[in-house]
Design a protein around this motif. Sequence first.
Motif, PDB file in Angstrom:
ATOM      1  N   THR A 218      43.273 -30.513 -14.876  1.00 31.45           N
ATOM      2  CA  THR A 218      41.842 -30.777 -15.001  1.00 31.45           C
ATOM      3  C   THR A 218      41.397 -30.372 -16.405  1.00 31.45           C
ATOM      4  O   THR A 218      42.041 -29.551 -17.071  1.00 31.45           O
ATOM      5  CB  THR A 218      41.030 -29.963 -13.980  1.00 31.45           C
ATOM      6  OG1 THR A 218      41.177 -28.556 -14.266  1.00 31.45           O
ATOM      7  CG2 THR A 218      41.492 -30.256 -12.559  1.00 31.45           C
TER       8      THR A 218
ATOM      9  N   LYS B  11      41.300 -21.378 -26.833  1.00 37.21           N
ATOM     10  CA  LYS B  11      42.431 -21.035 -25.964  1.00 37.21           C
ATOM     11  C   LYS B  11      43.209 -19.874 -26.584  1.00 37.21           C
ATOM     12  O   LYS B  11      43.632 -19.947 -27.742  1.00 37.21           O
ATOM     13  CB  LYS B  11      43.327 -22.276 -25.808  1.00 37.21           C
ATOM     14  CG  LYS B  11      44.438 -22.141 -24.802  1.00 37.21           C
ATOM     15  CD  LYS B  11      44.002 -22.591 -23.432  1.00 37.21           C
ATOM     16  CE  LYS B  11      45.059 -22.329 -22.367  1.00 37.21           C
ATOM     17  NZ  LYS B  11      46.099 -23.356 -22.338  1.00 37.21           N
TER      18      LYS B  11
ATOM     19  N   ARG C   9      45.979 -18.252 -25.177  1.00 39.70           N
ATOM     20  CA  ARG C   9      47.421 -18.159 -24.917  1.00 39.70           C
ATOM     21  C   ARG C   9      47.911 -19.453 -24.273  1.00 39.70           C
ATOM     22  O   ARG C   9      47.105 -20.260 -23.794  1.00 39.70           O
ATOM     23  CB  ARG C   9      47.724 -16.981 -23.986  1.00 39.70           C
ATOM     24  CG  ARG C   9      47.065 -17.077 -22.628  1.00 39.70           C
ATOM     25  CD  ARG C   9      47.622 -16.017 -21.674  1.00 39.70           C
ATOM     26  NE  ARG C   9      46.825 -15.865 -20.471  1.00 39.70           N
ATOM     27  CZ  ARG C   9      46.900 -16.654 -19.400  1.00 39.70           C
ATOM     28  NH1 ARG C   9      47.709 -17.685 -19.390  1.00 39.70           N
ATOM     29  NH2 ARG C   9      46.140 -16.424 -18.336  1.00 39.70           N
TER      30      ARG C   9
ATOM     31  N   ASN D 162      38.799 -26.260 -26.758  1.00 37.72           N
ATOM     32  CA  ASN D 162      38.975 -27.329 -25.757  1.00 37.72           C
ATOM     33  C   ASN D 162      37.945 -27.122 -24.655  1.00 37.72           C
ATOM     34  O   ASN D 162      37.238 -26.098 -24.624  1.00 37.72           O
ATOM     35  CB  ASN D 162      40.401 -27.271 -25.178  1.00 37.72           C
ATOM     36  CG  ASN D 162      40.861 -28.614 -24.606  1.00 37.72           C
ATOM     37  OD1 ASN D 162      40.068 -29.561 -24.483  1.00 37.72           O
ATOM     38  ND2 ASN D 162      42.117 -28.691 -24.249  1.00 37.72           N
TER      39      ASN D 162
ATOM     40  N   GLY E 293      40.177 -25.920 -18.222  1.00 36.85           N
ATOM     41  CA  GLY E 293      40.959 -26.595 -17.184  1.00 36.85           C
ATOM     42  C   GLY E 293      42.373 -26.089 -17.139  1.00 36.85           C
ATOM     43  O   GLY E 293      42.770 -25.194 -17.894  1.00 36.85           O
ATOM     44  N   GLY E 294      43.149 -26.695 -16.260  1.00 34.16           N
ATOM     45  CA  GLY E 294      44.544 -26.296 -16.109  1.00 34.16           C
ATOM     46  C   GLY E 294      45.194 -27.105 -15.005  1.00 34.16           C
ATOM     47  O   GLY E 294      44.667 -28.145 -14.579  1.00 34.16           O
ATOM     48  N   LYS E 295      46.308 -26.579 -14.548  1.00 30.14           N
ATOM     49  CA  LYS E 295      47.095 -27.306 -13.553  1.00 30.14           C
ATOM     50  C   LYS E 295      46.371 -27.356 -12.212  1.00 30.14           C
ATOM     51  O   LYS E 295      45.774 -26.371 -11.787  1.00 30.14           O
ATOM     52  CB  LYS E 295      48.443 -26.612 -13.336  1.00 30.14           C
ATOM     53  CG  LYS E 295      49.315 -26.577 -14.561  1.00 30.14           C
ATOM     54  CD  LYS E 295      50.540 -25.691 -14.320  1.00 30.14           C
ATOM     55  CE  LYS E 295      51.178 -25.272 -15.630  1.00 30.14           C
ATOM     56  NZ  LYS E 295      50.405 -24.244 -16.379  1.00 30.14           N
TER      57      LYS E 295
ATOM     58  N   GLU F 132      39.263 -23.640 -12.170  1.00 31.98           N
ATOM     59  CA  GLU F 132      39.692 -23.358 -13.550  1.00 31.98           C
ATOM     60  C   GLU F 132      38.496 -22.946 -14.417  1.00 31.98           C
ATOM     61  O   GLU F 132      38.599 -22.037 -15.236  1.00 31.98           O
ATOM     62  CB  GLU F 132      40.393 -24.584 -14.152  1.00 31.98           C
ATOM     63  CG  GLU F 132      41.790 -24.832 -13.606  1.00 31.98           C
ATOM     64  CD  GLU F 132      42.841 -23.862 -14.159  1.00 31.98           C
ATOM     65  OE1 GLU F 132      42.566 -23.163 -15.153  1.00 31.98           O
ATOM     66  OE2 GLU F 132      43.942 -23.798 -13.575  1.00 31.98           O
TER      67      GLU F 132
ATOM     68  N   GLU G 205      38.309 -19.380 -16.216  1.00 29.34           N
ATOM     69  CA  GLU G 205      38.445 -19.337 -17.683  1.00 29.34           C
ATOM     70  C   GLU G 205      37.141 -18.998 -18.401  1.00 29.34           C
ATOM     71  O   GLU G 205      37.164 -18.456 -19.495  1.00 29.34           O
ATOM     72  CB  GLU G 205      38.983 -20.676 -18.193  1.00 29.34           C
ATOM     73  CG  GLU G 205      40.417 -20.939 -17.714  1.00 29.34           C
ATOM     74  CD  GLU G 205      41.028 -22.189 -18.305  1.00 29.34           C
ATOM     75  OE1 GLU G 205      40.297 -22.977 -18.953  1.00 29.34           O
ATOM     76  OE2 GLU G 205      42.238 -22.387 -18.104  1.00 29.34           O
TER      77      GLU G 205
ATOM     78  N   PHE H 117      48.784 -37.927 -21.261  1.00 33.75           N
ATOM     79  CA  PHE H 117      49.445 -37.486 -22.486  1.00 33.75           C
ATOM     80  C   PHE H 117      50.952 -37.503 -22.263  1.00 33.75           C
ATOM     81  O   PHE H 117      51.439 -36.976 -21.248  1.00 33.75           O
ATOM     82  CB  PHE H 117      49.013 -36.062 -22.862  1.00 33.75           C
ATOM     83  CG  PHE H 117      47.538 -35.929 -23.118  1.00 33.75           C
ATOM     84  CD1 PHE H 117      46.925 -36.651 -24.136  1.00 33.75           C
ATOM     85  CD2 PHE H 117      46.753 -35.095 -22.328  1.00 33.75           C
ATOM     86  CE1 PHE H 117      45.564 -36.537 -24.374  1.00 33.75           C
ATOM     87  CE2 PHE H 117      45.385 -34.972 -22.561  1.00 33.75           C
ATOM     88  CZ  PHE H 117      44.791 -35.698 -23.585  1.00 33.75           C
TER      89      PHE H 117
ATOM     90  N   MET I  36      51.536 -35.775 -18.535  1.00 32.47           N
ATOM     91  CA  MET I  36      50.340 -35.020 -18.114  1.00 32.47           C
ATOM     92  C   MET I  36      49.252 -35.995 -17.706  1.00 32.47           C
ATOM     93  O   MET I  36      48.850 -36.841 -18.506  1.00 32.47           O
ATOM     94  CB  MET I  36      49.802 -34.157 -19.267  1.00 32.47           C
ATOM     95  CG  MET I  36      50.750 -33.106 -19.742  1.00 32.47           C
ATOM     96  SD  MET I  36      49.996 -32.141 -21.083  1.00 32.47           S
ATOM     97  CE  MET I  36      49.071 -30.952 -20.147  1.00 32.47           C
TER      98      MET I  36
ATOM     99  N   GLU J 234      42.116 -15.965 -20.874  1.00 34.03           N
ATOM    100  CA  GLU J 234      42.673 -17.240 -21.372  1.00 34.03           C
ATOM    101  C   GLU J 234      41.798 -17.938 -22.408  1.00 34.03           C
ATOM    102  O   GLU J 234      42.295 -18.628 -23.292  1.00 34.03           O
ATOM    103  CB  GLU J 234      42.906 -18.192 -20.187  1.00 34.03           C
ATOM    104  CG  GLU J 234      43.942 -19.245 -20.463  1.00 34.03           C
ATOM    105  CD  GLU J 234      44.369 -19.992 -19.211  1.00 34.03           C
ATOM    106  OE1 GLU J 234      44.875 -21.098 -19.349  1.00 34.03           O
ATOM    107  OE2 GLU J 234      44.185 -19.465 -18.088  1.00 34.03           O
TER     108      GLU J 234
ATOM    109  N   TRP K  36      42.616 -30.576 -30.224  1.00 37.93           N
ATOM    110  CA  TRP K  36      43.713 -31.534 -30.096  1.00 37.93           C
ATOM    111  C   TRP K  36      43.343 -32.811 -30.864  1.00 37.93           C
ATOM    112  O   TRP K  36      42.167 -33.205 -30.907  1.00 37.93           O
ATOM    113  CB  TRP K  36      43.948 -31.870 -28.627  1.00 37.93           C
ATOM    114  CG  TRP K  36      44.705 -30.830 -27.853  1.00 37.93           C
ATOM    115  CD1 TRP K  36      44.189 -29.918 -26.982  1.00 37.93           C
ATOM    116  CD2 TRP K  36      46.115 -30.610 -27.864  1.00 37.93           C
ATOM    117  NE1 TRP K  36      45.189 -29.133 -26.457  1.00 37.93           N
ATOM    118  CE2 TRP K  36      46.392 -29.544 -26.979  1.00 37.93           C
ATOM    119  CE3 TRP K  36      47.182 -31.207 -28.528  1.00 37.93           C
ATOM    120  CZ2 TRP K  36      47.671 -29.069 -26.743  1.00 37.93           C
ATOM    121  CZ3 TRP K  36      48.467 -30.731 -28.286  1.00 37.93           C
ATOM    122  CH2 TRP K  36      48.707 -29.670 -27.413  1.00 37.93           C
TER     123      TRP K  36
ATOM    124  N   ASP L 154      43.605 -35.858 -30.236  1.00 34.75           N
ATOM    125  CA  ASP L 154      42.997 -36.961 -29.476  1.00 34.75           C
ATOM    126  C   ASP L 154      41.495 -36.797 -29.270  1.00 34.75           C
ATOM    127  O   ASP L 154      40.772 -37.776 -29.049  1.00 34.75           O
ATOM    128  CB  ASP L 154      43.671 -37.098 -28.101  1.00 34.75           C
ATOM    129  CG  ASP L 154      43.689 -35.780 -27.334  1.00 34.75           C
ATOM    130  OD1 ASP L 154      44.520 -34.921 -27.664  1.00 34.75           O
ATOM    131  OD2 ASP L 154      42.842 -35.591 -26.435  1.00 34.75           O
ATOM    132  N   ASP L 155      41.006 -35.559 -29.340  1.00 32.05           N
ATOM    133  CA  ASP L 155      39.646 -35.285 -28.858  1.00 32.05           C
ATOM    134  C   ASP L 155      38.566 -36.078 -29.588  1.00 32.05           C
ATOM    135  O   ASP L 155      37.594 -36.524 -28.983  1.00 32.05           O
ATOM    136  CB  ASP L 155      39.333 -33.782 -28.942  1.00 32.05           C
ATOM    137  CG  ASP L 155      40.186 -32.958 -27.989  1.00 32.05           C
ATOM    138  OD1 ASP L 155      41.168 -33.500 -27.443  1.00 32.05           O
ATOM    139  OD2 ASP L 155      39.883 -31.772 -27.801  1.00 32.05           O
TER     140      ASP L 155
END
Length: 176
Positions: free
Chosen positions: A21, A40, A42, A50, A53-55, A70, A74, A92, A101, A120, A137, A139-140
């Motif tokens: 997410t 971010k 770590r 960014n 989000g996360g897994k 998330e 965070e 990605f 991803m 985090e 990133w 792409d952003d």
Amino acid sequence: MAAARRVADTLFKAPKVKHYTLAFLLRDNNGTKEVLLGMKKRGFGAGKWNGFGGKVEPTDATVSDAAAREMNEEALVTVLGSDMEEKGTLVFTFTGKPEVMHVHVFQVRSYSGVPSESDEMKPQWFTYDAIPYASMWADDKYWLPSLLEGKNIVGQFDFDADETKFYDHVLDVTDA
Ligand SMILES: COc1nc(N)nc2c1ncn2[C@H]1C[C@H](O)[C@@H](COP(=O)(O)OP(=O)(O)OP(=O)(O)O)O1
């Protein structure tokens, strides 16, 4: 709709797809639109600003609930999964990595608490004309401006192994 077709084919053919997410908290600060980003601290993407989000974990009831969890973990705010507004999909790929991803992108305006630093992420509000794309990133800058205009996005970015630049991309932007 070229991007949607390409994304579907990539996900269909990928040996492994992992769901993530990525959520952006938006506010109107006395008439000025702002977005919350996090530095971010770590892991994957450390040193970049960014969204949050996360897994997606097996214990999450829905992808929206994962996005809210998330955000809560965070940025230390309370957001409900039902307040997460899905804005699209980003895929990605990274040269040499079989795993693809699949990132579910959200925006959210309703939350309680004050965004605070977690282990985090270090959160900070940015006006839309001061977003630090040079420290995000690659792409952003292609899709975040459209998201902030309220558009929906579907895209794929194929990154080099070093994760700093992409060699191919497709992006569809549609009115919400
Ligand atoms: C490659 O380009 C990317 N651009 C943007 N804007 N965001 C990206 C990109 N690649 C990944 N992301 C996002 C997707 C997720 O929100 C995070 C990565 O999640 P993370 O690996 O930190 O997942 P967690 O579950 O939080 O990890 P821990 O196991 O360390 O807690 O980046």
